[in-house]
Design a protein around this motif. Structure first.
Motif, PDB file in Angstrom:
ATOM      1  N   ASN A   1       0.831  -1.210   0.000  1.00 50.79           N
ATOM      2  CA  ASN A   1       0.000   0.000   0.000  1.00 50.79           C
ATOM      3  C   ASN A   1       0.864   1.258   0.000  1.00 50.79           C
ATOM      4  OD1 ASN A   1      -2.430  -1.373  -0.039  1.00 50.79           O
ATOM      5  ND2 ASN A   1      -2.647  -1.370   2.185  1.00 50.79           N
TER       6      ASN A   1
ATOM      7  N   GLU B   1       2.311   1.959  -3.403  1.00 49.60           N
ATOM      8  CA  GLU B   1       1.379   2.601  -4.331  1.00 49.60           C
ATOM      9  C   GLU B   1       1.356   4.110  -4.120  1.00 49.60           C
ATOM     10  OE1 GLU B   1      -2.466   0.754  -4.065  1.00 49.60           O
ATOM     11  OE2 GLU B   1      -1.667  -1.237  -4.522  1.00 49.60           O
TER      12      GLU B   1
ATOM     13  N   GLU C   1       4.606   5.520  -5.393  1.00 50.47           N
ATOM     14  CA  GLU C   1       4.624   5.548  -6.850  1.00 50.47           C
ATOM     15  C   GLU C   1       3.853   6.763  -7.381  1.00 50.47           C
ATOM     16  OE1 GLU C   1       3.338   2.742 -10.600  1.00 50.47           O
ATOM     17  OE2 GLU C   1       3.717   1.798  -8.660  1.00 50.47           O
ATOM     18  N   GLU C   2       2.693   7.044  -6.791  1.00 52.41           N
ATOM     19  CA  GLU C   2       1.912   8.216  -7.196  1.00 52.41           C
ATOM     20  C   GLU C   2       2.666   9.509  -6.905  1.00 52.41           C
ATOM     21  OE1 GLU C   2      -2.050   8.096  -5.586  1.00 52.41           O
ATOM     22  OE2 GLU C   2      -2.359   6.047  -6.286  1.00 52.41           O
TER      23      GLU C   2
END
Length: 116
Positions: free
Chosen positions: A54, A57, A60-61
């Motif tokens: 999580n 993610e 990465e954003e």
């Protein structure tokens, strides 16, 4: 609209160049930290690995957003070098100093930015 003297224009460019250079360094540091986090060994515990996925993610954003901003900052620095900084790339009108203070890497005047 008030005309700026050549020394005022140079001061504005130097001010924005310094702001953009600082932002570029901040983004590069942040992106390096994100990249470093991705190469860290993963936890063997299943629950911890799920949390890490999580977090990955989100990282990465953040990394993608940072890369996009870094490209915009570099493009603004390129416009300074080319002598076109402060001119809207869409309509060719001057970008207000107020807008440049708020978003130094913007390539658009307020009117064109709203129409996009």
């Amino acid at each position: 609209m008030q005309k700026h003297s050549s020394s005022q224009t140079r001061q504005h460019l130097e001010k924005h160049k310094a702001i953009l250079d600082q932002r570029r360094r901040e983004l590069q540091t942040r992106l390096q930290a994100i990249e470093h986090d991705f190469v860290q060994p993963r936890n063997p515990d299943d629950d911890d690995r799920a949390t890490e996925r999580n977090n990955d993610e989100v990282l990465e954003e953040l990394g993608e957003a940072g890369q996009k901003e870094l490209l915009a900052v570099q493009a603004a620095l390129d416009r300074i070098q080319a002598g076109t900084f402060g001119t809207c790339v869409k309509c060719g009108r001057p970008i207000s100093e107020r807008r440049l203070d708020a978003v130094p890497h913007t390539p658009f005047c307020q009117s064109c930015a709203q129409s996009i």
